[in-house]
Design a protein around this motif. Structure first.
Motif, PDB file in Angstrom:
ATOM      1  N   GLU A  17      -5.710 -17.566  41.010  1.00 46.11           N
ATOM      2  CA  GLU A  17      -5.188 -17.782  39.670  1.00 46.11           C
ATOM      3  C   GLU A  17      -3.769 -17.231  39.560  1.00 46.11           C
ATOM      4  O   GLU A  17      -3.388 -16.307  40.271  1.00 46.11           O
ATOM      5  N   ASP A  18      -2.998 -17.799  38.643  1.00 43.47           N
ATOM      6  CA  ASP A  18      -1.634 -17.324  38.420  1.00 43.47           C
ATOM      7  C   ASP A  18      -1.639 -15.935  37.804  1.00 43.47           C
ATOM      8  O   ASP A  18      -2.459 -15.633  36.925  1.00 43.47           O
ATOM      9  N   ASP A  19      -0.741 -15.094  38.271  1.00 41.88           N
ATOM     10  CA  ASP A  19      -0.561 -13.780  37.654  1.00 41.88           C
ATOM     11  C   ASP A  19       0.287 -13.924  36.405  1.00 41.88           C
ATOM     12  O   ASP A  19       1.204 -14.762  36.337  1.00 41.88           O
ATOM     13  N   ALA A  20      -0.006 -13.110  35.408  1.00 39.16           N
ATOM     14  CA  ALA A  20       0.709 -13.206  34.140  1.00 39.16           C
ATOM     15  C   ALA A  20       2.180 -12.856  34.293  1.00 39.16           C
ATOM     16  O   ALA A  20       3.045 -13.433  33.643  1.00 39.16           O
ATOM     17  N   GLN A  21       2.474 -11.909  35.161  1.00 34.98           N
ATOM     18  CA  GLN A  21       3.859 -11.486  35.370  1.00 34.98           C
ATOM     19  C   GLN A  21       4.125 -11.371  36.868  1.00 34.98           C
ATOM     20  O   GLN A  21       3.336 -10.802  37.610  1.00 34.98           O
ATOM     21  N   VAL A  22       5.240 -11.937  37.284  1.00 38.07           N
ATOM     22  CA  VAL A  22       5.630 -11.920  38.691  1.00 38.07           C
ATOM     23  C   VAL A  22       6.982 -11.227  38.813  1.00 38.07           C
ATOM     24  O   VAL A  22       7.875 -11.424  37.989  1.00 38.07           O
ATOM     25  N   LYS A  23       7.113 -10.417  39.856  1.00 38.76           N
ATOM     26  CA  LYS A  23       8.369  -9.687  40.093  1.00 38.76           C
ATOM     27  C   LYS A  23       8.950 -10.135  41.426  1.00 38.76           C
ATOM     28  O   LYS A  23       8.259 -10.195  42.434  1.00 38.76           O
ATOM     29  N   TYR A  24      10.237 -10.429  41.407  1.00 37.36           N
ATOM     30  CA  TYR A  24      10.938 -10.913  42.600  1.00 37.36           C
ATOM     31  C   TYR A  24      11.970  -9.881  43.038  1.00 37.36           C
ATOM     32  O   TYR A  24      12.846  -9.503  42.262  1.00 37.36           O
ATOM     33  N   HIS A  25      11.860  -9.456  44.297  1.00 36.09           N
ATOM     34  CA  HIS A  25      12.840  -8.531  44.876  1.00 36.09           C
ATOM     35  C   HIS A  25      13.759  -9.330  45.795  1.00 36.09           C
ATOM     36  O   HIS A  25      13.298  -9.945  46.772  1.00 36.09           O
ATOM     37  N   LEU A  26      15.038  -9.349  45.498  1.00 37.98           N
ATOM     38  CA  LEU A  26      16.037 -10.029  46.329  1.00 37.98           C
ATOM     39  C   LEU A  26      16.863  -8.962  47.037  1.00 37.98           C
ATOM     40  O   LEU A  26      17.632  -8.233  46.407  1.00 37.98           O
ATOM     41  N   ILE A  27      16.693  -8.864  48.347  1.00 43.54           N
ATOM     42  CA  ILE A  27      17.340  -7.807  49.129  1.00 43.54           C
ATOM     43  C   ILE A  27      18.254  -8.441  50.171  1.00 43.54           C
ATOM     44  O   ILE A  27      17.808  -9.245  50.991  1.00 43.54           O
ATOM     45  N   LYS A  28      19.521  -8.087  50.119  1.00 44.00           N
ATOM     46  CA  LYS A  28      20.506  -8.510  51.113  1.00 44.00           C
ATOM     47  C   LYS A  28      21.112  -7.266  51.737  1.00 44.00           C
ATOM     48  O   LYS A  28      21.481  -6.331  51.016  1.00 44.00           O
ATOM     49  N   TYR A  29      21.249  -7.289  53.060  1.00 44.35           N
ATOM     50  CA  TYR A  29      21.794  -6.093  53.702  1.00 44.35           C
ATOM     51  C   TYR A  29      22.378  -6.436  55.061  1.00 44.35           C
ATOM     52  O   TYR A  29      22.051  -7.453  55.684  1.00 44.35           O
ATOM     53  N   ASN A  30      23.247  -5.573  55.497  1.00 42.33           N
ATOM     54  CA  ASN A  30      23.735  -5.568  56.871  1.00 42.33           C
ATOM     55  C   ASN A  30      23.997  -4.117  57.250  1.00 42.33           C
ATOM     56  O   ASN A  30      23.526  -3.201  56.559  1.00 42.33           O
ATOM     57  N   SER A  31      24.753  -3.870  58.284  1.00 43.75           N
ATOM     58  CA  SER A  31      24.952  -2.496  58.748  1.00 43.75           C
ATOM     59  C   SER A  31      25.749  -1.647  57.761  1.00 43.75           C
ATOM     60  O   SER A  31      25.639  -0.420  57.760  1.00 43.75           O
ATOM     61  N   THR A  32      26.519  -2.283  56.892  1.00 36.52           N
ATOM     62  CA  THR A  32      27.391  -1.520  55.977  1.00 36.52           C
ATOM     63  C   THR A  32      27.047  -1.719  54.510  1.00 36.52           C
ATOM     64  O   THR A  32      27.375  -0.874  53.686  1.00 36.52           O
ATOM     65  N   GLU A  33      26.397  -2.823  54.156  1.00 31.45           N
ATOM     66  CA  GLU A  33      26.144  -3.129  52.751  1.00 31.45           C
ATOM     67  C   GLU A  33      24.644  -3.310  52.495  1.00 31.45           C
ATOM     68  O   GLU A  33      23.894  -3.745  53.382  1.00 31.45           O
ATOM     69  N   TYR A  34      24.268  -2.989  51.267  1.00 27.32           N
ATOM     70  CA  TYR A  34      22.867  -3.125  50.871  1.00 27.32           C
ATOM     71  C   TYR A  34      22.805  -3.483  49.392  1.00 27.32           C
ATOM     72  O   TYR A  34      23.462  -2.847  48.560  1.00 27.32           O
ATOM     73  N   LEU A 145       9.479   1.198  51.981  1.00 25.61           N
ATOM     74  CA  LEU A 145      10.345   0.431  52.860  1.00 25.61           C
ATOM     75  C   LEU A 145      11.658   0.076  52.171  1.00 25.61           C
ATOM     76  O   LEU A 145      12.714   0.047  52.805  1.00 25.61           O
ATOM     77  N   PHE A 146      11.606  -0.171  50.862  1.00 26.27           N
ATOM     78  CA  PHE A 146      12.842  -0.398  50.110  1.00 26.27           C
ATOM     79  C   PHE A 146      13.764   0.806  50.233  1.00 26.27           C
ATOM     80  O   PHE A 146      14.976   0.672  50.442  1.00 26.27           O
ATOM     81  N   LEU A 147      13.178   1.985  50.092  1.00 26.10           N
ATOM     82  CA  LEU A 147      13.982   3.207  50.161  1.00 26.10           C
ATOM     83  C   LEU A 147      14.562   3.410  51.555  1.00 26.10           C
ATOM     84  O   LEU A 147      15.700   3.877  51.701  1.00 26.10           O
ATOM     85  N   LYS A 148      13.786   3.054  52.583  1.00 25.78           N
ATOM     86  CA  LYS A 148      14.285   3.212  53.952  1.00 25.78           C
ATOM     87  C   LYS A 148      15.486   2.301  54.205  1.00 25.78           C
ATOM     88  O   LYS A 148      16.440   2.680  54.869  1.00 25.78           O
ATOM     89  N   LEU A 149      15.443   1.103  53.661  1.00 22.97           N
ATOM     90  CA  LEU A 149      16.538   0.164  53.881  1.00 22.97           C
ATOM     91  C   LEU A 149      17.837   0.616  53.207  1.00 22.97           C
ATOM     92  O   LEU A 149      18.926   0.225  53.628  1.00 22.97           O
ATOM     93  N   GLU A 150      17.708   1.403  52.158  1.00 21.60           N
ATOM     94  CA  GLU A 150      18.904   1.919  51.504  1.00 21.60           C
ATOM     95  C   GLU A 150      19.678   2.869  52.413  1.00 21.60           C
ATOM     96  O   GLU A 150      20.889   3.044  52.263  1.00 21.60           O
TER      97      GLU A 150
END
Length: 346
Positions: A17-34, A145-150
């Motif tokens: 079934e569809d969830d009432a609320q959906v959250k989307y995380h858009l993460i872009k990164y490289n060696s210098t930018e996040y 994992l989000f925190l590690k990527l930062e």
């Protein structure tokens, strides 16, 4: 970025079934930018691929229309869309038209420590991006994992996208140890109950917990096959340098499987212990009843003899006949009781 794929049939039956609320995380990164952005609507997430960045889109919650639109935008095959929208599937790995696909489950022991809660996690990967989906009720969130990527020093920032895949799979597998530890504690409590005062509730807990162990094995052990497939394959998205990290996941899965096998053996032993204790208690009851029956036998015989309906019975008119008879009914069982005790019959 629009890529032609086999059309997905929205009329295909799905059980989710569809969830009432959906959250989307858009993460872009490289060696210098996040960059980490969170949206509650899909359109801002549909961005073209930039080869200067690694892209990770993580979706918390499932909405059929959005999943189809997102997957078609990034060129994910319709069969994989069907797997994302379906539920209760076996953990697996697939490769469809250049998209490497993984379906796994996060597992958690319920608050009552009686049931395993599972939530499906699906991961689609190409050379440029990873898109992951987790149910709203998922128990192994990727916040850590989000925190590690930062952190610029984290290996994912400088390695290819396949190293992020390793981190995702490793994160899921590592969370299996949380319910495993709690299951060990529950087993100790059940064992204490059985060793103490055995009752039917103890046996019910044993049977229920054994089913939960089998359920957990059903979702954990296939990951071993998935990792072995990665190690044996020549997939262009997973480099030989990264494969050595997947061996670490394989060790963790094997350890989890061994632990579950040990728990299963313990459950079988507890079931045998319960039955043995039940038989011992039944034997004790039967022994007491047999002794009581034996002790009552002389009184039954004597009362039967003197209760016969004859005109002449020895001692019938004796002044102390009644007291002598009662005394015999008491003295003989006492002598028998002494003999039983001397022979250690109880």
């Amino acid at each position: 970025m629009s890529t032609s794929v086999h059309p997905f049939n929205p009329l295909h039956p799905v059980s989710r079934e569809d969830d009432a609320q959906v959250k989307y995380h858009l993460i872009k990164y490289n060696s210098t930018e996040y960059s980490h952005q969170v949206f509650t609507e899909l359109p801002p997430v549909l961005t073209p691929i930039d080869n200067n960045y690694k892209l990770w889109i993580h979706v918390e919650g499932i909405h059929h229309t959005d999943v189809i639109q997102l997957c078609e935008f990034y060129g994910i095959h319709s069969l994989l869309i069907e797997d994302i929208l379906s539920s209760d599937q076996r953990p697996k790995m697939d490769d469809a038209e250049g998209v490497l696909f993984f379906l796994l489950y996060s597992l958690k022991l319920s608050d009552t420590y009686q049931h395993i809660r599972k939530s499906q996690i699906t991961i689609a990967m190409t050379r440029n991006y990873i898109i992951s989906f987790e149910e709203k009720k998922a128990v192994s969130s990727f916040q850590n994992l989000f925190l590690k990527l930062e952190n610029k020093a984290h290996k994912s920032r400088i390695k290819d996208i396949d190293y992020l895949l390793y981190n995702l799979l490793d994160h899921i597998v590592d969370h299996y140890y949380v319910p495993l530890e709690k299951m060990g504690e529950v087993l100790e409590n059940i064992e204490g109950e059985i060793m103490g005062r055995t009752n039917q509730k103890s046996l019910a807990k044993v049977n229920l917990f054994r089913k939960e162990i089998l359920l957990m094995k059903k979702h954990v052990l296939p990951i071993k096959e998935i990792i072995n497939t990665i190690l044996r394959s020549d997939n262009k998205y997973i480099s030989e340098k990264t494969k050595k990290y997947f061996k670490d996941i394989l060790d963790h899965v094997a350890q989890a499987g061994d632990t579950l096998d040990n728990y299963r053996d313990v459950m079988m032993s507890l079931q045998e212990l319960y039955i043995n204790k039940l038989n011992m208690r039944l034997n004790e009851v039967m022994k007491v009843m047999a002794i009581v029956t034996c002790l009552m036998a002389p009184a039954t015989v004597i009362s039967g003899i003197f209760g016969m309906n004859f005109e002449r019975i020895p001692g019938l008119n004796h002044a102390y006949g009644f007291y002598i008879t009662i005394s015999l009914m008491l003295i003989i069982p006492i002598i028998m009781l002494f003999i039983f005790k001397k022979r250690n019959w109880f």
